[in-house]
Design a protein around this motif. Structure first.
Motif, mmCIF file in Angstrom:
data_model
loop_
_atom_site.group_PDB
_atom_site.id
_atom_site.type_symbol
_atom_site.label_atom_id
_atom_site.label_comp_id
_atom_site.label_asym_id
_atom_site.label_seq_id
_atom_site.Cartn_x
_atom_site.Cartn_y
_atom_site.Cartn_z
ATOM 1 N N CYS A 27 0.996 9.115 -11.464
ATOM 2 C CA CYS A 27 0.788 8.108 -10.420
ATOM 3 C C CYS A 27 0.368 6.796 -11.079
ATOM 4 O O CYS A 27 -0.547 6.110 -10.621
ATOM 5 N N ALA A 28 1.029 6.451 -12.170
ATOM 6 C CA ALA A 28 0.637 5.287 -12.969
ATOM 7 C C ALA A 28 1.372 4.023 -12.581
ATOM 8 O O ALA A 28 1.192 2.985 -13.215
ATOM 9 N N GLY A 29 2.206 4.067 -11.557
ATOM 10 C CA GLY A 29 2.865 2.875 -11.062
ATOM 11 C C GLY A 29 4.223 2.634 -11.689
ATOM 12 O O GLY A 29 4.674 3.351 -12.587
ATOM 13 N N SER A 30 4.885 1.587 -11.233
ATOM 14 C CA SER A 30 6.266 1.333 -11.616
ATOM 15 C C SER A 30 6.431 0.812 -13.030
ATOM 16 O O SER A 30 7.551 0.776 -13.546
ATOM 17 N N ILE A 31 5.355 0.412 -13.668
ATOM 18 C CA ILE A 31 5.388 0.096 -15.092
ATOM 19 C C ILE A 31 4.824 1.277 -15.878
ATOM 20 O O ILE A 31 5.434 1.752 -16.841
ATOM 21 N N GLY A 32 3.693 1.798 -15.458
ATOM 22 C CA GLY A 32 3.010 2.841 -16.210
ATOM 23 C C GLY A 32 3.713 4.184 -16.206
ATOM 24 O O GLY A 32 3.740 4.875 -17.233
ATOM 25 N N PRO A 46 3.941 1.525 1.957
ATOM 26 C CA PRO A 46 4.889 2.613 1.682
ATOM 27 C C PRO A 46 4.486 3.481 0.502
ATOM 28 O O PRO A 46 4.834 4.672 0.471
ATOM 29 N N THR A 47 3.755 2.936 -0.459
ATOM 30 C CA THR A 47 3.275 3.757 -1.574
ATOM 31 C C THR A 47 2.297 4.815 -1.077
ATOM 32 O O THR A 47 2.355 5.988 -1.474
ATOM 33 N N ILE A 48 1.392 4.416 -0.200
ATOM 34 C CA ILE A 48 0.430 5.364 0.378
ATOM 35 C C ILE A 48 1.158 6.414 1.211
ATOM 36 O O ILE A 48 0.848 7.606 1.155
ATOM 37 N N MET A 49 2.163 5.972 1.986
ATOM 38 C CA MET A 49 2.950 6.930 2.773
ATOM 39 C C MET A 49 3.630 7.950 1.869
ATOM 40 O O MET A 49 3.623 9.161 2.156
ATOM 41 N N VAL A 50 4.228 7.471 0.771
ATOM 42 C CA VAL A 50 4.905 8.378 -0.160
ATOM 43 C C VAL A 50 3.926 9.428 -0.691
ATOM 44 O O VAL A 50 4.250 10.615 -0.793
ATOM 45 N N VAL A 57 6.501 12.673 -10.267
ATOM 46 C CA VAL A 57 6.081 11.275 -10.215
ATOM 47 C C VAL A 57 5.878 10.925 -8.748
ATOM 48 O O VAL A 57 6.752 11.204 -7.908
ATOM 49 N N VAL A 58 4.729 10.346 -8.439
ATOM 50 C CA VAL A 58 4.412 9.973 -7.053
ATOM 51 C C VAL A 58 3.791 8.588 -7.066
ATOM 52 O O VAL A 58 2.595 8.417 -7.319
ATOM 53 N N ASP A 59 4.584 7.580 -6.846
ATOM 54 C CA ASP A 59 4.120 6.186 -6.737
ATOM 55 C C ASP A 59 5.326 5.327 -6.372
ATOM 56 O O ASP A 59 6.408 5.849 -6.083
ATOM 57 N N SER A 60 5.184 4.006 -6.413
ATOM 58 C CA SER A 60 6.277 3.125 -5.982
ATOM 59 C C SER A 60 7.465 3.157 -6.926
ATOM 60 O O SER A 60 8.537 2.645 -6.583
#
Length: 560
Positions: free
Chosen positions: A254-259, A516-520, A499-502
């Motif tokens: 859950c480190a984000g779209s870069i991480g 939408p990230t929280i919804m996902v 993987v769970v994030d944007s």
């Protein structure tokens, strides 16, 4: 080296990670380790909504990434901050709560993300929130995330902007997060009782007393540990010591779209040529990792204000001291809002089915990062083309996890994106020229009246646009050759890794990305636990039935 074991290991205590930490521990059955590179979010500059520009530009609270020179932006390097603190980017963002248009999620399913259409996502949006004005078919009233309208548009400029949009022939929308996104209305923010309501406040803090949740901060994750095609744990560093921990069930990135793509690549998972160039052994070839990167661009359309009502006169030291003092004592006043209290969502032209342009209205003329403001009263509109066709990438550069990845968005490489920003300029001028703004509208500061032709607008945009800080889609969900995760959020071809994030969005929605990230994450939590999904919603969606023939309901416009 001794290895602790947990059922789940979550990497990143951000917008998605905090949600998972809460949901996976709420029944007391599973043990969860939550790893976060940053530290505490207790700073007043994080918790006070009006101070939003400070944490975003502070090394302590955000990764201060920069892109490679962007060819479509005159080779400018663009700032790309990402949260490095409890709450992640929900602790440094602008707190704007926009779910996206219903068709954005239907588009996800069409792209191969089965089960992620609007009817199946809406119940999870509702589950996440408590809407200040009560629940209904579209809004939740029992969720952790507090959502409201700040100070209820007390400044007259907010209402004037909405009225101008209606006068220009657009819809008024009572709730853009409900049946009808298209139109002008009040904007919503993740603020509760005057405080930033990040996922750290909403989800993590209530879970931290649970004995089955272990939180470790200041932890830099080096890699996911693999045994064959199964993720068995992670390796991380804290205080100069390297630790390995085992996941009995799953590792959740859950480190984000870069991480997240960077960490997959550091672990030997990704496009072989990218890994080999960085000196990383290929353990699992997955060509879509780090590809399909998308973002929103925006610029500030600024005007002088003829009446002394703008926030520019609140920027002096004494005024800021009084605002801060009132917030500390009461959690009310100008300190308790992000100041984006009205907005608009419109279609750029006939033939566009749902809105692709978004307005954030600010009753001040200043930079988003707080570095500059001009003398005198003013107001501005943050405007951007929100359904870009251009695609970029995130590529690991070295096996050293401390070296940031190479980031290139390829902004404005598609002609449709450049045309979208020309529409932004021309349509905005028409809206602000409406009678509702007559009492307030002064001279155009930016772009300036001299900017008229396509070439002039293009040149202005290349120099003026900034990221809206919405990187996404770099580990996209789907079933094609470029998909990184399947519709269950599981990494393709591997066991025990999700993987769970944007980063798993197939395409970027029309709006800000925190909601939408929280919804996902809410929906993924049910998938991870093997629960039946919430019952699909039957709530209807309002659309302009004549979208193919007209750009707005009141005025026929040119077609595509």
């Amino acid at each position: 080296m001794s290895r602790q074991a947990f059922d789940y290991i979550i990497v990143g205590a951000g917008s998605a990670g905090c949600v998972l930490a809460n949901r996976l521990t709420e029944d007391g059955k599973a043990s969860v380790l939550l790893l976060e590179t940053g530290g505490s979010d207790r700073s007043i500059f994080i918790q006070m909504p009006t101070a939003l520009s400070i944490p975003m530009n502070t090394q302590k609270y955000a990764w201060q990434f920069e892109t490679e020179p962007e060819p479509g932006l005159d080779n400018r390097r663009m700032h790309c901050p990402r949260g490095k603190v409890l709450g992640g980017s929900s602790s440094i963002n602008g707190m704007v709560y926009v779910r996206g248009h219903a068709r954005d999620f239907d588009e996800w399913e069409a792209e191969g993300a089965e089960g992620w259409n609007y009817a199946q996502c809406l119940p999870y949006f509702k589950k996440a929130e408590t809407w200040a004005f009560g629940g209904n078919d579209y809004r939740g009233d029992q969720g952790p995330l507090g959502v409201n309208n700040g100070n209820q548009m007390q400044n007259p400029l907010y209402r004037a902007f909405i009225d101008a949009g209606v006068e220009a022939g657009y819809f008024a929308t009572e709730d853009y997060n409900a049946a009808q996104q298209e139109g002008f209305g009040a904007m919503h923010m993740t603020v509760k009782n005057g405080r930033r309501w990040s996922t750290a406040n909403a989800y993590l803090r209530p879970a931290m007393s649970r004995s089955n949740l272990t939180l470790v901060t200041q932890a830099l994750v080096h890699r996911v540990l693999l045994e064959g095609k199964t993720a068995t744990g992670v390796e991380y560093e804290r205080g100069g010591q390297v630790h390995q921990v085992t996941a009995n069930k799953e590792v959740l990135l859950c480190a984000g779209s870069i991480g997240s793509p960077h960490l997959l690549q550091l672990s030997g998972i990704g496009k072989p040529e990218v890994l080999k160039k960085a000196g990383i052994p290929v353990l699992h070839a997955l060509p879509g990792v780090g590809e399909n990167l998308q973002d929103h661009l925006e610029f500030y359309f600024q005007f002088r204000c003829k009446q002394p009502v703008s926030l520019n006169r609140q920027l002096g030291l004494w005024s800021r001291f009084k605002i801060g003092a009132r917030w500390i004592l009461t959690k009310k006043g100008l300190g308790a809002t992000n100041h984006f209290e009205s907005c608009g969502f419109i279609r750029s032209k006939a033939g566009v089915e749902w809105p692709d342009l978004q307005y954030h209205f600010l009753p001040a003329a200043m930079r988003y990062d707080g570095k500059e403001a001009f003398a005198g009263d003013g107001f501005q509109l943050h405007i951007g083309h929100n359904k870009p066709k251009s695609r970029g990438r995130v590529h690991v550069q070295s096996a050293d996890p401390r070296q940031p990845p190479s980031i290139l968005f390829n902004y404005l490489q598609a002609e449709e994106d450049r045309e979208g920003f020309r529409d932004c300029v021309r349509l905005t001028r028409e809206i602000i020229a409406q009678p509702a703004m007559d009492a307030y509208r002064g001279a155009e500061i930016q772009p300036g009246e001299a900017v008229q032709t396509d070439a002039e607008i293009d040149a202005f945009v290349r120099q003026a646009v900034e990221s809206a800080y919405h990187p996404s889609c770099s580990c996209k969900m789907g079933v094609d050759a470029e998909a990184v995760v399947d519709p269950q959020t599981r990494v393709q071809g591997l066991q025990g890794l999700r993987v769970v994030d944007s980063s798993i969005f197939p395409t970027i929605p029309n709006g800000n990305l925190n909601a939408p990230t929280i919804m996902v994450a809410e929906r993924a939590a049910d998938l991870i636990r093997g629960l039946e999904p919430l019952e699909a919603s039957q709530a209807p969606v309002s659309m302009d039935a004549s979208w193919q023939e007209r750009q707005r309901p009141g005025k026929p416009q040119r077609s595509l």
